[in-house]
Design a protein around this motif. Structure first.
Motif, short mmCIF file in Angstrom:
data_model
loop_
_atom_site.label_atom_id
_atom_site.label_comp_id
_atom_site.label_asym_id
_atom_site.label_seq_id
_atom_site.Cartn_x
_atom_site.Cartn_y
_atom_site.Cartn_z
N ASP A 90 7.68 -30.63 -32.98
CA ASP A 90 6.33 -30.74 -33.46
C ASP A 90 5.09 -30.51 -33.15
N GLU A 91 5.07 -29.98 -32.53
CA GLU A 91 4.05 -29.15 -31.85
C GLU A 91 3.99 -27.95 -31.10
N ILE A 94 0.32 -25.87 -31.53
CA ILE A 94 -0.25 -26.14 -30.44
C ILE A 94 0.51 -25.12 -28.74
N GLN A 95 1.04 -25.34 -29.35
CA GLN A 95 2.09 -24.55 -28.00
C GLN A 95 1.09 -23.52 -27.96
#
Length: 182
Positions: A90-91, A94-95
């Protein structure tokens, strides 16, 4: 199974009582009082754990005369852990942004006016620097060793080390004195 669903399920499985409930439900569908007798717990405790298991998608319930029966959702447990781990996070965005920020920070730290100030000692930082230098080579074009040295020398005087490291990192390949970007 999404990352959030997997986390809920794994948290549920980390409790001994819930595992015992799941083991019992794998044998047959049961109601709260029957599970309580079988496991030596109170019906309230069983209900609490069943609520957690239902929220995690591990069990389902249905009505049978006066009883609410609980059954194991076997398809949830057929998912391979490797598939869950390989599911996109889900991230992920962002990563990826953090990775790009780190990459840019390394480039800014080691390059000054397009010249490499020093070859990084840390391997992951050196890899980033080598990838940046590799952009100067056209994909699919064959270079002589002299051409490679001239291009690398625009970045740093120690072109031999950088050339060798680019080959070791599989950013370039060579055969019979000819080089190309991989």
């Amino acid at each position: 199974m999404t990352e959030t669903e997997a986390i809920k399920l794994f948290k549920c499985l980390a409790d001994k009582s819930r595992l015992q409930i799941l083991k019992s439900l794998s044998l047959e569908d049961m109601y709260v009082e029957r599970l309580a007798e079988r496991l030596g717990l109170t019906p309230a405790t069983i209900s609490f754990h069943l609520k957690k298991l239902a929220d995690a998608g591990a069990v389902t319930s249905y009505r049978n005369q006066y009883y609410v029966m609980y059954s194991l959702k076997k398809e949830v447990f057929l998912a391979r852990i490797l598939d869950i781990i390989q599911e996109e996070s889900d991230e992920a965005a962002i990563q990826a942004r953090r990775d790009e920020e780190y990459r840019q920070k390394v480039i800014d730290s080691f390059f000054e006016y397009g010249k490499l100030r020093a070859i990084p000692a840390q391997r992951k930082k050196e890899r980033i620097i080598l990838e940046e230098i590799a952009k100067a080579f056209e994909p699919g074009r064959i270079y002589t060793e002299r051409e490679v040295n001239i291009i690398i020398a625009d970045f740093h005087d120690d072109f031999c080390t950088i050339r060798r490291d680019m080959i070791a990192e599989k950013l370039m390949d060579r055969e019979n004195g000819k080089y190309w970007r991989t």
